[in-house]
Design an enzyme around this catalytic site. Structure first.
Site, PDB file in Angstrom:
ATOM      1  N   THR A  52       0.778  -1.192   0.044  1.00 38.91           N
ATOM      2  CA  THR A  52       0.095  -0.113   0.132  1.00 38.91           C
ATOM      3  C   THR A  52       0.991   1.157   0.133  1.00 38.91           C
ATOM      4  O   THR A  52       0.660   2.338  -0.654  1.00 38.91           O
ATOM      5  CB  THR A  52      -0.993  -0.071   1.333  1.00 38.91           C
ATOM      6  OG1 THR A  52      -1.554  -1.364   1.713  1.00 38.91           O
ATOM      7  CG2 THR A  52      -1.848   1.248   1.225  1.00 38.91           C
ATOM      8  N   ARG A  95       7.859  -2.672   2.778  1.00 33.69           N
ATOM      9  CA  ARG A  95       7.968  -2.838   4.114  1.00 33.69           C
ATOM     10  C   ARG A  95       8.433  -4.230   4.336  1.00 33.69           C
ATOM     11  O   ARG A  95       7.629  -5.169   4.168  1.00 33.69           O
ATOM     12  CB  ARG A  95       6.712  -2.424   4.787  1.00 33.69           C
ATOM     13  CG  ARG A  95       6.541  -0.865   4.882  1.00 33.69           C
ATOM     14  CD  ARG A  95       5.379  -0.411   5.598  1.00 33.69           C
ATOM     15  NE  ARG A  95       5.237   1.146   5.308  1.00 33.69           N
ATOM     16  CZ  ARG A  95       3.925   1.589   5.750  1.00 33.69           C
ATOM     17  NH1 ARG A  95       3.223   1.111   6.536  1.00 33.69           N
ATOM     18  NH2 ARG A  95       3.826   2.891   5.215  1.00 33.69           N
ATOM     19  N   SER A 153       6.303   3.698   8.492  1.00 31.45           N
ATOM     20  CA  SER A 153       5.244   4.304   9.089  1.00 31.45           C
ATOM     21  C   SER A 153       5.108   4.084  10.728  1.00 31.45           C
ATOM     22  O   SER A 153       6.151   4.105  11.444  1.00 31.45           O
ATOM     23  CB  SER A 153       4.178   4.090   8.244  1.00 31.45           C
ATOM     24  OG  SER A 153       2.890   4.757   9.031  1.00 31.45           O
ATOM     25  N   HIS A 154       3.859   3.591  10.905  1.00 35.84           N
ATOM     26  CA  HIS A 154       3.503   3.340  12.468  1.00 35.84           C
ATOM     27  C   HIS A 154       4.321   1.934  12.868  1.00 35.84           C
ATOM     28  O   HIS A 154       4.127   1.364  14.028  1.00 35.84           O
ATOM     29  CB  HIS A 154       2.078   3.161  12.600  1.00 35.84           C
ATOM     30  CG  HIS A 154       1.582   2.614  11.748  1.00 35.84           C
ATOM     31  ND1 HIS A 154       1.470   2.890  10.236  1.00 35.84           N
ATOM     32  CD2 HIS A 154       0.996   1.325  11.682  1.00 35.84           C
ATOM     33  CE1 HIS A 154       0.952   1.761   9.629  1.00 35.84           C
ATOM     34  NE2 HIS A 154       0.654   0.770  10.700  1.00 35.84           N
ATOM     35  N   LYS A 191      10.103   4.220   0.416  1.00 34.83           N
ATOM     36  CA  LYS A 191       9.126   4.235  -0.522  1.00 34.83           C
ATOM     37  C   LYS A 191       9.831   5.414  -1.666  1.00 34.83           C
ATOM     38  O   LYS A 191      10.692   6.136  -1.379  1.00 34.83           O
ATOM     39  CB  LYS A 191       7.936   5.537   0.044  1.00 34.83           C
ATOM     40  CG  LYS A 191       7.007   4.840   0.759  1.00 34.83           C
ATOM     41  CD  LYS A 191       5.873   5.739   1.180  1.00 34.83           C
ATOM     42  CE  LYS A 191       6.086   6.833   1.998  1.00 34.83           C
ATOM     43  NZ  LYS A 191       4.953   7.446   2.602  1.00 34.83           N
ATOM     44  N   ASP A 239       2.328   9.666  14.010  1.00 33.87           N
ATOM     45  CA  ASP A 239       2.938   8.357  13.959  1.00 33.87           C
ATOM     46  C   ASP A 239       4.325   8.395  13.486  1.00 33.87           C
ATOM     47  O   ASP A 239       4.983   9.505  13.529  1.00 33.87           O
ATOM     48  CB  ASP A 239       2.211   7.444  12.785  1.00 33.87           C
ATOM     49  CG  ASP A 239       2.335   8.111  11.490  1.00 33.87           C
ATOM     50  OD1 ASP A 239       2.645   9.404  11.173  1.00 33.87           O
ATOM     51  OD2 ASP A 239       2.477   7.230  10.472  1.00 33.87           O
ATOM     52  N   ASP A 289       6.369   8.390  10.868  1.00 40.66           N
ATOM     53  CA  ASP A 289       6.921   9.137  10.043  1.00 40.66           C
ATOM     54  C   ASP A 289       6.000  10.737   9.893  1.00 40.66           C
ATOM     55  O   ASP A 289       6.252  11.449   8.918  1.00 40.66           O
ATOM     56  CB  ASP A 289       7.020   8.708   8.642  1.00 40.66           C
ATOM     57  CG  ASP A 289       5.755   8.005   8.002  1.00 40.66           C
ATOM     58  OD1 ASP A 289       4.877   7.793   8.983  1.00 40.66           O
ATOM     59  OD2 ASP A 289       5.453   7.941   6.870  1.00 40.66           O
ATOM     60  N   ASP A 333       2.947  11.429   9.219  1.00 42.02           N
ATOM     61  CA  ASP A 333       1.779  11.459   8.296  1.00 42.02           C
ATOM     62  C   ASP A 333       0.192  11.113   9.009  1.00 42.02           C
ATOM     63  O   ASP A 333      -0.555  11.662   8.076  1.00 42.02           O
ATOM     64  CB  ASP A 333       2.180  10.862   7.047  1.00 42.02           C
ATOM     65  CG  ASP A 333       2.103   9.312   7.241  1.00 42.02           C
ATOM     66  OD1 ASP A 333       2.137   8.611   7.971  1.00 42.02           O
ATOM     67  OD2 ASP A 333       2.249   8.843   6.004  1.00 42.02           O
ATOM     68  N   ARG A 334       0.272  10.781   9.900  1.00 49.76           N
ATOM     69  CA  ARG A 334      -1.084  10.174  10.647  1.00 49.76           C
ATOM     70  C   ARG A 334      -1.260  11.239  11.506  1.00 49.76           C
ATOM     71  O   ARG A 334      -0.603  11.811  12.229  1.00 49.76           O
ATOM     72  CB  ARG A 334      -0.792   8.945  11.125  1.00 49.76           C
ATOM     73  CG  ARG A 334      -0.903   7.899   9.903  1.00 49.76           C
ATOM     74  CD  ARG A 334      -1.079   6.394  10.473  1.00 49.76           C
ATOM     75  NE  ARG A 334      -1.097   5.332   9.427  1.00 49.76           N
ATOM     76  CZ  ARG A 334      -1.681   4.141   9.506  1.00 49.76           C
ATOM     77  NH1 ARG A 334      -2.417   3.723  10.347  1.00 49.76           N
ATOM     78  NH2 ARG A 334      -1.461   3.277   8.330  1.00 49.76           N
ATOM     79  N   GLU A 340      -8.363   9.411   5.008  1.00 53.85           N
ATOM     80  CA  GLU A 340      -8.549   7.942   4.897  1.00 53.85           C
ATOM     81  C   GLU A 340      -9.132   7.522   6.411  1.00 53.85           C
ATOM     82  O   GLU A 340      -8.725   8.355   7.469  1.00 53.85           O
ATOM     83  CB  GLU A 340      -7.602   7.211   4.755  1.00 53.85           C
ATOM     84  CG  GLU A 340      -6.953   7.335   3.032  1.00 53.85           C
ATOM     85  CD  GLU A 340      -6.107   6.531   2.844  1.00 53.85           C
ATOM     86  OE1 GLU A 340      -6.197   5.282   2.321  1.00 53.85           O
ATOM     87  OE2 GLU A 340      -4.778   6.848   3.277  1.00 53.85           O
ATOM     88  N   GLU A 341      -9.819   6.554   6.582  1.00 59.64           N
ATOM     89  CA  GLU A 341      -9.994   6.092   7.953  1.00 59.64           C
ATOM     90  C   GLU A 341      -8.896   5.797   8.998  1.00 59.64           C
ATOM     91  O   GLU A 341      -8.840   5.959  10.009  1.00 59.64           O
ATOM     92  CB  GLU A 341     -10.882   4.716   8.051  1.00 59.64           C
ATOM     93  CG  GLU A 341     -10.255   3.673   6.953  1.00 59.64           C
ATOM     94  CD  GLU A 341      -9.401   3.011   7.573  1.00 59.64           C
ATOM     95  OE1 GLU A 341      -9.250   2.584   8.640  1.00 59.64           O
ATOM     96  OE2 GLU A 341      -8.202   2.462   7.031  1.00 59.64           O
ATOM     97  N   SER A 342      -7.652   5.488   8.139  1.00 64.75           N
ATOM     98  CA  SER A 342      -6.650   4.942   8.774  1.00 64.75           C
ATOM     99  C   SER A 342      -5.721   6.291   9.473  1.00 64.75           C
ATOM    100  O   SER A 342      -4.356   6.199   9.422  1.00 64.75           O
ATOM    101  CB  SER A 342      -5.739   4.196   7.769  1.00 64.75           C
ATOM    102  OG  SER A 342      -5.240   4.829   6.779  1.00 64.75           O
ATOM    103  N   LYS A 389      -0.133  12.359   3.265  1.00 66.27           N
ATOM    104  CA  LYS A 389      -0.980  12.988   4.300  1.00 66.27           C
ATOM    105  C   LYS A 389       0.048  13.584   5.454  1.00 66.27           C
ATOM    106  O   LYS A 389       1.143  13.516   5.230  1.00 66.27           O
ATOM    107  CB  LYS A 389      -1.729  11.668   4.940  1.00 66.27           C
ATOM    108  CG  LYS A 389      -1.006  10.460   5.277  1.00 66.27           C
ATOM    109  CD  LYS A 389      -1.987   9.377   5.498  1.00 66.27           C
ATOM    110  CE  LYS A 389      -1.288   8.260   6.183  1.00 66.27           C
ATOM    111  NZ  LYS A 389      -0.888   7.095   5.177  1.00 66.27           N
TER     112      LYS A 389
END
Ligand code: G16
Length: 543
Positions: free
Chosen positions: A18, A22, A113-114, A126, A278, A280, A282-283, A364-366, A377
């Protein structure tokens, strides 16, 4: 500069998911593994000889070594103009912005990420294009195909690189610019939000905030912007030191992994506002006193109230959400007479829409939200958006949320994750559901199933197609269940079950979502036969 061509062998597991590739750190540390992948990126990205590349990461274990290797492989392939964050640090949104602002041809972002960090944890990479956005699926597929046949890579022999010294360095024909990771990003934020207004709120002494950087990359960003620039009292940003193992935390801003923040906001000493980001950066998770703003609601509120924010006063070109994200944003878009695009999960699907000026906000929901200011994000951006809204309206988080629900109704929402050790079982479960779609409305009519289909997406900008992106089951007039497999894990499989029920009923609106969607959770278990396929009787995780 001495360049060596190294013979290698292909790895079969280098297909990006996604959000990039990873894997466990131990996988990335295998001889040639990282070099191979980088060489494949360089082959397929087709960069000009004078390309500038931005490099940064979330500071997790192996970040420094991977960045040094990446610079050597880039230099070995003739790339001699590199911008890198100080000590290898750049948050994902800051890297996206820096790629765009510096006219770079692309960027390499080292992050999982997380996902947990440390020698036993995860690592990731990425590739982002000149737009600042993640490589599109067509490119990541080409990279994967090349990774299956690669036989050699080129790497330069470089002296010790001064990643800890900010400034321009000339090293054996390589121009290496080591930049402060926060500078450009802070300027970008200042251009979008009313910093004077937020500062007046934070400096007044009456308003208290807590930002939890979870020992990850946003610490330096939040300290500079929230404390030093905007005047929040020192200590408002907690766990602000980026650590190679994130202090053993799972830096995912959600009610399970940031449970102590949720507890803080439920207690008598709760500050007015809290947020977390998170690994990195972005969340984001937004909390008010006694309430958490679900990310699906957050997106809808930001869209509804964007007129208060200087950077968005010109209006929204359109909005977008990923398919499993709740439909709260759809009603705001309808009320504003703008398009709401629905994409597969994965931020990269928003990028074409952003580049074509078809959307301004997306989410997004995440726990991801952002806008056209970047192509990733952006956690801290969402925090500043909320703070600016609070400053502009003089309202509390919970008052804004309740007013939103009164106007637009509420989408009760819950995501249940099932960790399934055997990926074949997980795939069999999803295949079973996808085959059953056609018969489902007839077979499950009594349970209220109205329609079921697999989500296929055609990008409205370039016509590219992405099929089988999750299964959507509509239940009754107002509810929905979505099933899909996660694309970000590094072990086994995770089945995500998204449960949603929209309501305009004033009595139902304040109820806890968990209880409102429980009948849907039962139906989801029956439809998917989770227990039969996996022996799991309950979700591993609910958020
Ligand atoms: C990534 C993607 C998001 C996606 C999320 C969850 O976020 O960028 O678009 O929603 O993963 O994906 P999945 O459900 O496939 O695990 P991040 O923050 O991990 O980069």
């Amino acid at each position: 500069m001495q360049v060596t061509t190294v013979k290698t062998h292909a790895f079969t597991d280098q297909r990006p998911g996604t959000a990039g590739l990873r894997r466990k750190v131990s996988v990335f540390r295998q001889a040639h593994y990282l070099e191979n992948f980088l060489q494949c990126v360089l082959h397929e990205a087709d960069l000009p000889a004078d390309a500038r590349i931005v490099i940064g990461g979330d500071g997790r274990f192996f970040n420094d070594a991977a960045i040094r290797t990446a610079i050597a492989v880039l230099a070995g392939n003739g790339i001699r103009d590199i911008i890198v964050g100080h000590n290898g640090l750049l948050s994902t949104p800051a890297a996206s912005h820096l790629i765009r602002a510096s006219g770079a041809a692309g960027g390499l972002l080292f992050t999982a990420s997380h996902n947990p960090a440390g020698p036993e944890g995860d690592f990731g990479i990425k590739y982002n294009t000149a737009s600042g956005g993640q490589a599109p699926e067509s490119l990541t597929e080409r990279i994967h195909r090349r990774s299956l046949t690669i036989s050699e890579y080129r790497i330069a022999q470089l002296p010790e690189l001064p990643l800890a010294r900010i400034g321009q360095h000339e090293i054996d024909g390589l121009r290496l610019q080591v930049v402060d990771p926060v500078d450009d990003y802070a300027t970008l934020m200042q251009g979008l939000f009313d910093f004077d207004r937020i500062s007046a709120l934070l400096r007044g002494g009456r308003f208290r905030l807590c930002f939890d950087a979870m020992n990850a990359v946003t610490g330096p960003y939040a300290r500079r912007i929230l404390e030093r620039t905007l005047g929040a009292p020192p200590g408002s940003v907690v766990r602000a030191e980026p650590l190679a193992d994130f202090g053993g935390l799972h830096p995912d801003p959600n009610p399970v992994d940031a449970a102590d923040l949720v507890d803080l906001m439920a207690g008598s000493e709760a500050p007015d506002f809290a947020a977390a980001s998170d690994g990195d950066g972005d969340r984001n998770m937004i909390l008010g006193r006694g309430c958490m703003v679900h990310p699906c609601d957050s997106l809808a509120v930001l869209a509804a109230l964007h007129g208060h924010i200087p950077g968005y006063r010109g209006g929204l070109a359109g909005v977008a959400r990923s398919m499993p994200t709740s439909r709260a944003i759809d009603r705001v878009a309808a009320a504003q007479g703008i398009d709401c695009h629905v994409t597969p999960t994965g931020w990269r699907f928003f990028c074409n829409l952003l580049e074509a000026d078809m959307i301004t906000l997306c989410g997004e929901e995440s726990f991801g939200t952002s806008s056209s200011h970047a192509r990733e994000k952006d956690g801290l951006w969402a925090v500043l958006f909320w703070l600016d809204l609070l400053a502009a309206t003089g309202e509390s988080v919970s008052a804004l949320l309740s007013a939103h629900w009164r106007t637009f109704g509420r989408d009760h929402y819950l995501r249940q994750d099932y960790f399934i050790a055997d990926t074949d079982q997980a795939q069999a479960l999803v295949d079973g559901l996808s085959h059953a779609c056609r018969e489902m409305p007839g077979a499950w009519r009594k349970a209220g199933v109205r329609a079921a289909s697999e989500f296929d997406y055609t990008d409205p900008v370039d016509g590219s197609q992405s099929c089988a992106q999750g299964i959507e089951v509509h239940v009754g007039a107002d509810a929905r269940i979505v099933f899909r497999l996660s694309g970000t894990g590094t072990q086994g499989a995770t089945l995500r079950v998204y449960l949603e029920r929209a309501t305009q009923d004033a009595a139902l609106i304040p109820q806890p979502s968990q209880s409102v969607v429980e009948p849907l959770a039962r139906l989801a278990r029956e439809l998917s036969r989770i227990e039969y396929f996996t022996r799991l009787t309950r979700p591993s995780y609910s958020i």
